[in-house]
Design a protein around this motif. Sequence first.
Motif, PDB file in Angstrom:
ATOM      1  N   ARG A 173       0.826  -1.209   0.000  1.00 23.55           N
ATOM      2  CA  ARG A 173       0.000   0.000   0.000  1.00 23.55           C
ATOM      3  C   ARG A 173       0.862   1.261   0.000  1.00 23.55           C
ATOM      4  O   ARG A 173       2.005   1.249   0.448  1.00 23.55           O
ATOM      5  CB  ARG A 173      -0.903   0.009   1.217  1.00 23.55           C
ATOM      6  N   CYS A 190      -6.181   3.855   6.216  1.00 24.60           N
ATOM      7  CA  CYS A 190      -6.465   2.605   6.926  1.00 24.60           C
ATOM      8  C   CYS A 190      -6.278   2.758   8.438  1.00 24.60           C
ATOM      9  O   CYS A 190      -7.061   2.232   9.223  1.00 24.60           O
ATOM     10  CB  CYS A 190      -5.573   1.496   6.384  1.00 24.60           C
ATOM     11  N   GLU A 233      -2.772   5.353   1.390  1.00 24.76           N
ATOM     12  CA  GLU A 233      -3.659   4.237   1.713  1.00 24.76           C
ATOM     13  C   GLU A 233      -3.459   3.767   3.156  1.00 24.76           C
ATOM     14  O   GLU A 233      -4.429   3.460   3.858  1.00 24.76           O
ATOM     15  CB  GLU A 233      -3.427   3.075   0.751  1.00 24.76           C
TER      16      GLU A 233
END
Length: 110
Positions: free
Chosen positions: A69, A77, A73
């Motif tokens: 990622r 998250c 990202e």
Amino acid sequence: MRRILIENARRKSRLKRGGDQLRVDIDQVELAGTSPDEKVLLINDALERLQAQDPEKARVVVLKFFGGRTNQEVAECLAVTERTVERHWAYAKAWLFQNIRAELVEARPG
């Protein structure tokens, strides 16, 4: 993904699974080098130590290294800023490097 990579590396490193061994000229073998599977295992061992010390930074490593990622990202998250992810990633890389290097020095014969 992390478990898959780790289990695959462990499976390949087992001596009993050496059924398709190839003959190699001893002069062409690099003894000091490590295979990609050995590197994954070294990283995983060091990552488990980091997990015990700092779970948040270890989570960033898992998402970036094993999950592939981006910083953005990972930030989404973990519900943190992208700058926080960059700081955690920089710290974790340095920490892992030092621990892996120390482990390799200890394991070196002689």
